[in-house]
Motif scaffolding. Structure first.
Motif, PDB file in Angstrom:
ATOM      1  N   LYS A   1       0.855  -1.147  -0.149  1.00 30.64           N
ATOM      2  CA  LYS A   1      -0.068  -0.024   0.166  1.00 30.64           C
ATOM      3  C   LYS A   1       1.288   1.030  -0.192  1.00 30.64           C
ATOM      4  O   LYS A   1       1.021   2.630  -0.899  1.00 30.64           O
ATOM      5  CB  LYS A   1      -1.299   0.245   1.151  1.00 30.64           C
ATOM      6  CG  LYS A   1      -2.250   1.239   1.487  1.00 30.64           C
ATOM      7  CD  LYS A   1      -2.571   1.097   2.419  1.00 30.64           C
ATOM      8  CE  LYS A   1      -4.239   2.453   2.391  1.00 30.64           C
ATOM      9  NZ  LYS A   1      -4.703   2.074   2.848  1.00 30.64           N
TER      10      LYS A   1
ATOM     11  N   LYS B   1       1.114   6.413  -7.311  1.00 30.24           N
ATOM     12  CA  LYS B   1      -0.269   7.386  -6.855  1.00 30.24           C
ATOM     13  C   LYS B   1      -0.287   8.768  -7.173  1.00 30.24           C
ATOM     14  O   LYS B   1       0.033   9.753  -8.132  1.00 30.24           O
ATOM     15  CB  LYS B   1      -1.655   7.441  -6.444  1.00 30.24           C
ATOM     16  CG  LYS B   1      -2.610   8.119  -5.998  1.00 30.24           C
ATOM     17  CD  LYS B   1      -3.296   7.946  -5.572  1.00 30.24           C
ATOM     18  CE  LYS B   1      -5.268   8.672  -5.704  1.00 30.24           C
ATOM     19  NZ  LYS B   1      -6.038   8.650  -5.029  1.00 30.24           N
TER      20      LYS B   1
ATOM     21  N   LYS C   1      -5.044   0.013  -7.047  1.00 37.59           N
ATOM     22  CA  LYS C   1      -6.124  -0.257  -6.264  1.00 37.59           C
ATOM     23  C   LYS C   1      -6.073  -0.765  -4.564  1.00 37.59           C
ATOM     24  O   LYS C   1      -6.733  -0.186  -3.497  1.00 37.59           O
ATOM     25  CB  LYS C   1      -6.616  -1.565  -6.774  1.00 37.59           C
ATOM     26  CG  LYS C   1      -7.864  -0.711  -8.438  1.00 37.59           C
ATOM     27  CD  LYS C   1      -8.283  -2.887  -8.830  1.00 37.59           C
ATOM     28  CE  LYS C   1      -8.634  -2.786  -9.888  1.00 37.59           C
ATOM     29  NZ  LYS C   1      -8.989  -4.020 -10.486  1.00 37.59           N
TER      30      LYS C   1
ATOM     31  N   LYS D   1      -5.873   3.752  -2.605  1.00 35.80           N
ATOM     32  CA  LYS D   1      -7.526   3.439  -2.310  1.00 35.80           C
ATOM     33  C   LYS D   1      -7.752   3.945  -0.183  1.00 35.80           C
ATOM     34  O   LYS D   1      -7.154   3.059   0.443  1.00 35.80           O
ATOM     35  CB  LYS D   1      -8.835   3.307  -2.760  1.00 35.80           C
ATOM     36  CG  LYS D   1      -8.680   3.591  -4.568  1.00 35.80           C
ATOM     37  CD  LYS D   1      -9.667   2.449  -5.172  1.00 35.80           C
ATOM     38  CE  LYS D   1      -9.473   3.024  -6.408  1.00 35.80           C
ATOM     39  NZ  LYS D   1     -10.439   2.289  -7.393  1.00 35.80           N
TER      40      LYS D   1
END
Length: 161
Positions: free
Chosen positions: A87, A94, A158, A161
């Motif tokens: 993550k 991102k 993904k 998020k």
């Protein structure tokens, strides 16, 4: 006489020659999120993740306003920055994409997932996380079998998020 380095040994920091300290700070501090620990006059700065004295040193002692090092000569290939979780890697990916920062590559190495880019002085930077050791590819004899395959960028994003 054989010597094996102690298994607890870690690489503590990298010190890079840069041409413009403020431009490099915009990359390492403002974009990647490292904290300034100390300025060393107006020609060097020490950066950290989590309050360590420094993980990255930047200086202009021999390189102020110089061009980047030639690609086809001996020298540093890249600095690798290890993120704790997938993550965390997704979040920085991102962030880089939102800043339109150019990537030079993205790979799944079997043992890790990595994204590659250059800093403003064209020093290579790898941002990665290690997969759990149980997932590392091992052959029948127990040998590590690292690979370079396409990174599932969409799947990684993904996680952000």
């Amino acid at each position: 006489m054989s010597y094996t380095i102690p298994p607890q040994t870690r690489i503590g920091h990298v010190h890079l020659k840069v041409s413009n300290l403020e431009r490099s700070l915009q990359f390492y501090r403002d974009l990647l999120g490292f904290e300034v620990m100390q300025y060393y006059g107006d020609s060097a700065v020490f950066l950290s993740a989590g309050g360590y004295h420094h993980h990255i040193g930047l200086n202009t002692w021999h390189s102020k306003n110089a061009g980047p090092a030639p690609v086809n000569t001996a020298g540093l290939y890249h600095t690798a920055i290890l993120y704790t979780t997938r993550k965390d890697l997704a979040v920085i990916l991102k962030r880089l994409m939102e800043a339109n920062y150019p990537l030079t590559g993205a790979s799944d190495h079997g043992v890790s997932e990595a994204i590659y880019l250059n800093d403003p002085d064209r020093n290579g930077v790898e941002l990665y996380w290690d997969k759990p050791k149980e997932q590392w590819p091992i052959d029948e004899e127990g040998n590590l079998m690292m690979v370079t395959e396409r990174l599932d960028v969409e799947g990684l994003l993904k996680e952000a998020k």
